[in-house]
Design a protein around this motif. Structure first.
Motif, PDB file in Angstrom:
ATOM      1  N   GLY A 183     -61.945-113.771   0.711  1.00 45.05           N
ATOM      2  CA  GLY A 183     -62.720-113.490   1.915  1.00 45.05           C
ATOM      3  C   GLY A 183     -62.300-114.274   3.132  1.00 45.05           C
ATOM      4  N   ALA A 184     -60.993-114.575   3.241  1.00 43.52           N
ATOM      5  CA  ALA A 184     -60.514-115.378   4.362  1.00 43.52           C
ATOM      6  C   ALA A 184     -60.017-114.544   5.535  1.00 43.52           C
ATOM      7  CB  ALA A 184     -59.391-116.308   3.887  1.00 43.52           C
ATOM      8  N   GLY A 185     -60.308-113.256   5.531  1.00 43.07           N
ATOM      9  CA  GLY A 185     -59.940-112.412   6.659  1.00 43.07           C
ATOM     10  C   GLY A 185     -58.600-111.732   6.477  1.00 43.07           C
ATOM     11  N   GLY A 186     -58.255-110.909   7.451  1.00 42.58           N
ATOM     12  CA  GLY A 186     -56.991-110.195   7.396  1.00 42.58           C
ATOM     13  C   GLY A 186     -57.151-108.794   6.846  1.00 42.58           C
ATOM     14  N   ILE A 187     -56.039-108.110   6.775  1.00 47.86           N
ATOM     15  CA  ILE A 187     -56.063-106.708   6.377  1.00 47.86           C
ATOM     16  C   ILE A 187     -56.425-106.552   4.897  1.00 47.86           C
ATOM     17  CG2 ILE A 187     -53.627-106.479   5.716  1.00 47.86           C
ATOM     18  CD1 ILE A 187     -53.648-103.866   7.413  1.00 47.86           C
ATOM     19  N   GLY A 188     -56.086-107.571   4.086  1.00 48.93           N
ATOM     20  CA  GLY A 188     -56.462-107.529   2.674  1.00 48.93           C
ATOM     21  C   GLY A 188     -57.960-107.631   2.483  1.00 48.93           C
ATOM     22  N   ASP A 189     -58.590-108.478   3.277  1.00 50.54           N
ATOM     23  CA  ASP A 189     -60.041-108.628   3.221  1.00 50.54           C
ATOM     24  C   ASP A 189     -60.725-107.316   3.585  1.00 50.54           C
ATOM     25  OD1 ASP A 189     -62.524-109.733   2.989  1.00 50.54           O
ATOM     26  OD2 ASP A 189     -62.431-110.898   4.836  1.00 50.54           O
ATOM     27  N   MET A 190     -60.192-106.646   4.601  1.00 57.06           N
ATOM     28  CA  MET A 190     -60.753-105.366   5.015  1.00 57.06           C
ATOM     29  C   MET A 190     -60.592-104.316   3.912  1.00 57.06           C
ATOM     30  SD  MET A 190     -59.741-103.075   8.336  1.00 57.06           S
ATOM     31  CE  MET A 190     -60.376-101.404   8.515  1.00 57.06           C
ATOM     32  N   ALA A 191     -59.428-104.321   3.267  1.00 54.20           N
ATOM     33  CA  ALA A 191     -59.197-103.353   2.187  1.00 54.20           C
ATOM     34  C   ALA A 191     -60.170-103.566   1.037  1.00 54.20           C
ATOM     35  CB  ALA A 191     -57.758-103.478   1.689  1.00 54.20           C
ATOM     36  N   ILE A 192     -60.454-104.824   0.716  1.00 50.83           N
ATOM     37  CA  ILE A 192     -61.374-105.122  -0.383  1.00 50.83           C
ATOM     38  C   ILE A 192     -62.813-104.783  -0.009  1.00 50.83           C
ATOM     39  CG2 ILE A 192     -62.379-106.989  -1.760  1.00 50.83           C
ATOM     40  CD1 ILE A 192     -59.601-108.299  -1.739  1.00 50.83           C
ATOM     41  N   GLN A 193     -63.218-105.204   1.195  1.00 53.92           N
ATOM     42  CA  GLN A 193     -64.613-105.010   1.612  1.00 53.92           C
ATOM     43  C   GLN A 193     -64.969-103.540   1.768  1.00 53.92           C
ATOM     44  OE1 GLN A 193     -66.417-107.309   4.745  1.00 53.92           O
ATOM     45  NE2 GLN A 193     -65.004-109.023   4.444  1.00 53.92           N
ATOM     46  N   TYR A 194     -64.110-102.808   2.454  1.00 55.25           N
ATOM     47  CA  TYR A 194     -64.455-101.423   2.792  1.00 55.25           C
ATOM     48  C   TYR A 194     -63.780-100.399   1.872  1.00 55.25           C
ATOM     49  CZ  TYR A 194     -66.277-103.554   7.021  1.00 55.25           C
ATOM     50  OH  TYR A 194     -66.983-104.346   7.901  1.00 55.25           O
ATOM     51  N   GLY A 195     -62.528-100.665   1.512  1.00 54.89           N
ATOM     52  CA  GLY A 195     -61.837 -99.694   0.680  1.00 54.89           C
ATOM     53  C   GLY A 195     -62.221 -99.764  -0.783  1.00 54.89           C
ATOM     54  N   TYR A 196     -62.355-100.998  -1.301  1.00 53.07           N
ATOM     55  CA  TYR A 196     -62.646-101.155  -2.725  1.00 53.07           C
ATOM     56  C   TYR A 196     -64.145-101.236  -3.002  1.00 53.07           C
ATOM     57  CZ  TYR A 196     -62.670-103.150  -7.418  1.00 53.07           C
ATOM     58  OH  TYR A 196     -62.917-103.382  -8.750  1.00 53.07           O
TER      59      TYR A 196
END
Length: 219
Positions: free
Chosen positions: A171-184
């Protein structure tokens, strides 16, 4: 579809900015310190300069030890360090610290390899003229190794982009965080597809630019 577009509009710019921040900061630190360590490994392992097997073995062991760890483990292990340095490890700055630690040994080996590819005859000729180690580094080794170093920088940046996506796991931000929060977590396939496309395009552009620069620098 409308919901996916809304999520992308509201969150993608900040996610890309966070990813860019982490990659740039860690990339600069990784390339700078990695180059210094790689140069040290080259000097202590080359008979023409300052061979020192003990130092070379110790530094090489530390570099290999860090490189052998999966980045996710490095990320988790360094949470207390990021906490101490930044006060909050779950931020892009905290993520950049872990990325930098991973990038330093990675680029150190790339730099060592690039310096090792320089023609030894050229180095011997430079020494014969009385040039100092630093003059040989700046006047001979760097210009000759520059194309390989540029390719190594591109490889490092692309790897950091992939690693930065893992930073989202804490949860430290970035595009990976967005993919996990919203995509997954929200099962929004559209967000995941958009992020995958963006990452593929971004990597292709960086690789294309790096190849062109390296080609121009090749003697």
């Amino acid at each position: 579809m409308n919901e996916t577009w809304t999520i992308l509009q509201e969150n993608l710019p900040q996610a890309l900015a966070d990813t860019a921040y982490m990659v740039v900061v860690s990339g600069v630190v990784g390339v700078a310190l990695g180059s210094a360590i790689g140069f040290g490994l080259f000097l202590t392992g080359n008979r023409l300069f300052h061979p020192n097997r003990v130092v070379n073995d110790i530094v090489g062991f530390v570099v290999n030890a860090i490189r052998s760890l999966p980045f996710l483990i490095v990320l988790v292990v360094l949470i207390p360090v990021a906490q101490w340095l930044t006060g909050d490890p779950y931020t892009p700055t905290g993520g950049a610290i872990s990325l930098a630690i991973a990038a330093i040994p990675f680029f150190a080996r790339i730099a060592e390899g690039a310096f090792s590819e320089v023609d030894h005859g050229l180095l011997e000729a430079s020494q014969a003229t009385g040039a100092s180690t630093w003059h040989i580094l700046w006047g001979v080794m760097l210009p000759q190794a520059l194309p390989s170093l540029v390719r190594g920088i591109v490889l490092t940046v692309i790897s950091l982009i992939g690693f930065s996506a893992m930073v989202g796991a804490i949860g430290a931000g970035g595009i990976g965080d967005m993919a996990i929060q919203y995509g997954y977590n929200r099962y929004d396939t559209g967000v995941l597809v958009a992020i995958v496309v963006i990452l593929v395009v971004l990597v292709q552009v960086i690789q294309w630019i790096g190849d062109r620069i390296a080609a121009r620098l090749t003697h």
